[in-house]
Design a protein around this motif. Structure first.
Motif, mmCIF file in Angstrom:
data_model
loop_
_atom_site.group_PDB
_atom_site.id
_atom_site.type_symbol
_atom_site.label_atom_id
_atom_site.label_comp_id
_atom_site.label_asym_id
_atom_site.label_seq_id
_atom_site.Cartn_x
_atom_site.Cartn_y
_atom_site.Cartn_z
ATOM 1 N N GLU A 38 7.900 -40.799 -9.571
ATOM 2 C CA GLU A 38 9.105 -41.487 -10.054
ATOM 3 C C GLU A 38 8.863 -42.093 -11.434
ATOM 4 O O GLU A 38 9.719 -42.014 -12.319
ATOM 5 N N VAL A 39 7.698 -42.702 -11.620
ATOM 6 C CA VAL A 39 7.361 -43.278 -12.921
ATOM 7 C C VAL A 39 7.268 -42.174 -13.972
ATOM 8 O O VAL A 39 7.754 -42.331 -15.100
ATOM 9 N N ARG A 40 6.663 -41.054 -13.611
ATOM 10 C CA ARG A 40 6.564 -39.933 -14.554
ATOM 11 C C ARG A 40 7.952 -39.433 -14.952
ATOM 12 O O ARG A 40 8.191 -39.102 -16.118
ATOM 13 N N ASN A 41 8.865 -39.372 -13.991
ATOM 14 C CA ASN A 41 10.236 -38.964 -14.320
ATOM 15 C C ASN A 41 10.878 -39.946 -15.292
ATOM 16 O O ASN A 41 11.580 -39.553 -16.233
ATOM 17 N N GLY A 42 10.639 -41.225 -15.077
ATOM 18 C CA GLY A 42 11.172 -42.244 -15.983
ATOM 19 C C GLY A 42 10.612 -42.114 -17.380
ATOM 20 O O GLY A 42 11.341 -42.272 -18.377
ATOM 21 N N ILE A 43 9.324 -41.829 -17.476
ATOM 22 C CA ILE A 43 8.703 -41.630 -18.789
ATOM 23 C C ILE A 43 9.322 -40.422 -19.479
ATOM 24 O O ILE A 43 9.625 -40.464 -20.678
ATOM 25 N N GLN A 44 9.530 -39.352 -18.734
ATOM 26 C CA GLN A 44 10.159 -38.152 -19.306
ATOM 27 C C GLN A 44 11.570 -38.455 -19.836
ATOM 28 O O GLN A 44 11.943 -38.015 -20.928
ATOM 29 N N ILE A 45 12.332 -39.215 -19.074
ATOM 30 C CA ILE A 45 13.696 -39.548 -19.496
ATOM 31 C C ILE A 45 13.665 -40.426 -20.742
ATOM 32 O O ILE A 45 14.395 -40.194 -21.707
ATOM 33 N N GLY A 46 12.800 -41.440 -20.746
ATOM 34 C CA GLY A 46 12.738 -42.369 -21.865
ATOM 35 C C GLY A 46 12.201 -41.749 -23.136
ATOM 36 O O GLY A 46 12.667 -42.071 -24.239
ATOM 37 N N VAL A 47 11.236 -40.849 -23.009
ATOM 38 C CA VAL A 47 10.552 -40.309 -24.186
ATOM 39 C C VAL A 47 11.233 -39.053 -24.728
ATOM 40 O O VAL A 47 11.251 -38.845 -25.947
ATOM 41 N N ASN A 48 11.801 -38.225 -23.863
ATOM 42 C CA ASN A 48 12.318 -36.923 -24.318
ATOM 43 C C ASN A 48 13.824 -36.735 -24.154
ATOM 44 O O ASN A 48 14.488 -36.257 -25.079
ATOM 45 N N LEU A 49 14.385 -37.091 -22.984
ATOM 46 C CA LEU A 49 15.808 -36.848 -22.763
ATOM 47 C C LEU A 49 16.672 -37.811 -23.571
ATOM 48 O O LEU A 49 17.671 -37.397 -24.182
ATOM 49 N N MET A 50 16.328 -39.083 -23.544
ATOM 50 C CA MET A 50 17.120 -40.063 -24.286
ATOM 51 C C MET A 50 17.214 -39.725 -25.778
ATOM 52 O O MET A 50 18.319 -39.713 -26.345
ATOM 53 N N PRO A 51 16.101 -39.406 -26.477
ATOM 54 C CA PRO A 51 16.224 -39.024 -27.893
ATOM 55 C C PRO A 51 17.082 -37.780 -28.100
ATOM 56 O O PRO A 51 17.836 -37.702 -29.080
ATOM 57 N N ALA A 52 16.988 -36.796 -27.201
ATOM 58 C CA ALA A 52 17.790 -35.574 -27.351
ATOM 59 C C ALA A 52 19.283 -35.898 -27.328
ATOM 60 O O ALA A 52 20.064 -35.388 -28.144
ATOM 61 N N ILE A 53 19.681 -36.773 -26.419
ATOM 62 C CA ILE A 53 21.091 -37.167 -26.331
ATOM 63 C C ILE A 53 21.523 -37.885 -27.603
ATOM 64 O O ILE A 53 22.607 -37.648 -28.147
ATOM 65 N N VAL A 54 20.656 -38.749 -28.120
ATOM 66 C CA VAL A 54 20.993 -39.529 -29.308
ATOM 67 C C VAL A 54 21.121 -38.623 -30.534
ATOM 68 O O VAL A 54 22.004 -38.823 -31.378
ATOM 69 N N LEU A 64 21.456 -44.049 -35.375
ATOM 70 C CA LEU A 64 21.233 -43.100 -34.282
ATOM 71 C C LEU A 64 19.957 -42.291 -34.488
ATOM 72 O O LEU A 64 19.194 -42.053 -33.533
ATOM 73 N N ASN A 65 19.720 -41.860 -35.725
ATOM 74 C CA ASN A 65 18.518 -41.080 -36.003
ATOM 75 C C ASN A 65 17.252 -41.878 -35.689
ATOM 76 O O ASN A 65 16.287 -41.352 -35.127
ATOM 77 N N MET A 66 17.276 -43.170 -36.033
ATOM 78 C CA MET A 66 16.105 -44.001 -35.765
ATOM 79 C C MET A 66 15.958 -44.322 -34.281
ATOM 80 O O MET A 66 14.842 -44.478 -33.787
ATOM 81 N N ILE A 67 17.069 -44.442 -33.568
ATOM 82 C CA ILE A 67 16.966 -44.613 -32.115
ATOM 83 C C ILE A 67 16.212 -43.435 -31.522
ATOM 84 O O ILE A 67 15.305 -43.601 -30.694
ATOM 85 N N GLY A 68 16.586 -42.230 -31.961
ATOM 86 C CA GLY A 68 15.932 -41.038 -31.431
ATOM 87 C C GLY A 68 14.492 -40.898 -31.878
ATOM 88 O O GLY A 68 13.584 -40.755 -31.055
ATOM 89 N N MET A 69 14.264 -40.973 -33.196
ATOM 90 C CA MET A 69 12.943 -40.687 -33.742
ATOM 91 C C MET A 69 11.923 -41.781 -33.415
ATOM 92 O O MET A 69 10.883 -41.519 -32.814
ATOM 93 N N MET A 70 12.244 -43.021 -33.799
ATOM 94 C CA MET A 70 11.269 -44.091 -33.610
ATOM 95 C C MET A 70 11.217 -44.548 -32.159
ATOM 96 O O MET A 70 10.175 -45.020 -31.694
ATOM 97 N N GLY A 71 12.331 -44.387 -31.438
ATOM 98 C CA GLY A 71 12.285 -44.683 -30.013
ATOM 99 C C GLY A 71 11.319 -43.757 -29.292
ATOM 100 O O GLY A 71 10.561 -44.186 -28.431
ATOM 101 N N ARG A 72 11.326 -42.481 -29.679
ATOM 102 C CA ARG A 72 10.393 -41.537 -29.068
ATOM 103 C C ARG A 72 8.957 -41.836 -29.460
ATOM 104 O O ARG A 72 8.050 -41.853 -28.628
ATOM 105 N N ILE A 73 8.730 -42.095 -30.755
ATOM 106 C CA ILE A 73 7.373 -42.386 -31.217
ATOM 107 C C ILE A 73 6.824 -43.631 -30.529
ATOM 108 O O ILE A 73 5.658 -43.690 -30.142
ATOM 109 N N GLY A 74 7.680 -44.647 -30.357
ATOM 110 C CA GLY A 74 7.223 -45.906 -29.780
ATOM 111 C C GLY A 74 6.741 -45.779 -28.350
ATOM 112 O O GLY A 74 5.936 -46.596 -27.901
ATOM 113 N N CYS A 75 7.245 -44.792 -27.607
ATOM 114 C CA CYS A 75 6.856 -44.643 -26.197
ATOM 115 C C CYS A 75 6.115 -43.342 -25.916
ATOM 116 O O CYS A 75 5.781 -43.063 -24.760
ATOM 117 N N ALA A 76 5.874 -42.534 -26.956
ATOM 118 C CA ALA A 76 5.291 -41.206 -26.739
ATOM 119 C C ALA A 76 3.910 -41.258 -26.109
ATOM 120 O O ALA A 76 3.538 -40.351 -25.348
#
Length: 431
Positions: free
Chosen positions: A400-416, A241-253
């Motif tokens: 809409e694309v910007r909202n998707g980027i925000q969800i993928g880069v910031n909200l998803m890691p916070a939930i994880v 879970l930690n890597m989903i959050g951390m590296m998932g964010r870095i990969g799309c930041a």
């Protein structure tokens, strides 16, 4: 418990430098390979997500196999160090190949990407799994193990800072000289610099705790000990879970900074800020762990990371001072970086004390696999969310694309990060 000679400064330095080397390869991959694949190599976002997931499925076979090989290796140099020395030059070759565009056509390029990326993952496993297992055989003093894993995390942060500071300027510089080869030359240069650092680590990090052949359990038994151990599985779940959050964010930041913040000049600053803060707080990690214990330290770390991500998601993302503050909050979460690895050493010791078995190779390989799976899921989920909201390289970026980027880069890691609190709570070994 056998009393071993105390570790010296050279031991901590040599072990930490090994993770500097590791980051020069793998953080380059985790931070920039997705962008390279979509914007330079020419793959669609969906194809990249599938590639990452397929590679992790293979890791499910490859990593435990490496752990079994390590456990049954007996040389005068130890069980782990020889693989670091042998794997390092292979890592150089596959890093260069992975960041190369062969010109084989769309189908040929996709096949090439599969071969080189999966090959890179295999040689990284060969090098990094034994590296991460070294603290379990370098010392049986929990405080020394904490310091070793703090040195490892400091090495990670230093390597990531150096990489984030230099990568885009180097890519742009080399692109100006050799168009289309900026990423390849930059990644190759990092890998070549990493080679002597890996060899220094392998040379100086002596394996003081040994396992005789006659005391060695079978791979099946080692795997059974790990899978049935609640504490082992709790740490592995946390790592995932930690890597989903951390590296998932870095990969799309980079998508967030380029298309949402729209400040290309400050990308390096934003990418570097959490690591810079981490480099400041990590030296205090052993004292914080001694005071709070590993579980409470991880609680604090995960809360800071969650709050930092939510600040970036909800806050004014064009307000640069505010964003810098959010990155500082996120970076404080690095204070818990050494806890997971130290918990694994405790698990190895606990299993050995109760059963006489020492399944360190299998345990660390499975935790490495968990980290790779977490990274792949995070990166794949992030890029899939961005693609689902309509991102296509070279096309106009809509709200809409910007909202998707925000969800993928910031909200998803916070939930994880919030979910990662659950396996930490299930870990029952006392500090």
């Amino acid at each position: 418990m056998e009393k071993l000679e105390k570790l010296k400064g050279k031991d901590y330095f040599s072990f930490g430098i090994g993770n500097v080397a590791s980051q020069l390869s793998w953080t380059m991959v985790s931070s920039y390979l997705t962008l390279f694949y979509t914007d330079v190599f020419g793959l669609q976002a969906g194809a990249v997500a599938i590639l990452f997931l397929v590679a992790r499925i293979w890791d499910g076979i490859n990593d435990p196999m490496m752990g079994a090989i390590m456990e049954h290796t007996h040389t005068k140099y130890g069980r782990f160090r020889p693989y670091i020395a042998i794997g390092a030059p292979l890592l150089v070759v596959f890093t260069i190949l992975t960041f190369s565009v062969p010109g084989f056509g769309s189908v040929g390029n996709l096949i090439y990407a599969y071969i080189t990326y999966i090959g890179l993952g295999m040689v990284y496993t060969m090098t990094n799994v034994p590296y991460l297992a070294l603290p379990a055989v370098m010392s049986n003093d929990p405080k020394e193990v904490n310091k070793l894993n703090t040195a490892q995390m400091m090495g990670m942060v230093i390597g990531m800072i150096a990489l984030q500071l230099c990568t885009l300027p180097l890519v742009n510089y080399f692109e100006g000289i050799w168009p289309g080869r900026g990423y390849q030359i930059t990644a190759g240069a990092y890998a070549i610099v990493a080679l002597p650092l890996f060899w220094l680590c392998a040379k100086n990090c002596k394996e003081r705790i040994t396992v005789k052949k006659e005391e060695q359990t079978s791979t099946k038994e080692s795997l059974k000990y790990v899978l049935k151990d609640r504490n082992a599985m709790s740490v592995i779940a946390y790592t995932t879970l930690n890597m989903i959050g951390m590296m998932g964010r870095i990969g799309c930041a980079t998508y967030f900074y380029i298309y949402v913040v729209q400040n290309f000049a400050l990308i390096t600053v934003f990418m570097m800020m959490p690591m810079f803060v981490g480099a400041i707080v990590m030296p205090f990690g052993p004292k914080v762990i001694d005071k709070l214990g590993r579980k409470k330290t991880l609680y604090v770390a995960l809360i800071f990371q969650t709050v930092g991500c939510l600040m970036m998601f909800f806050g004014p993302y064009t307000n640069i001072p505010y964003l810098l503050l959010a990155h500082v909050v996120y970076g404080i979460g690095y204070i818990g970086g050494a806890c997971g690895s130290s918990m694994l050493v405790d698990v190895v010791t606990d299993i050995h004390d109760r059963t006489g078995a020492r399944p360190d190779g299998i345990l660390f390989s499975m935790n490495s696999l968990a980290g790779k799976i977490g990274q792949a899921i995070g990166s794949a989920l992030g890029i899939a969310i961005i693609g689902w909201f309509g991102y296509v390289a070279g096309k106009d970026i809509t709200n809409e694309v910007r909202n998707g980027i925000q969800i993928g880069v910031n909200l998803m890691p916070a939930i994880v990060y919030v979910l990662a609190l659950i396996p930490v709570a299930m870990y029952k070994l006392e500090d």
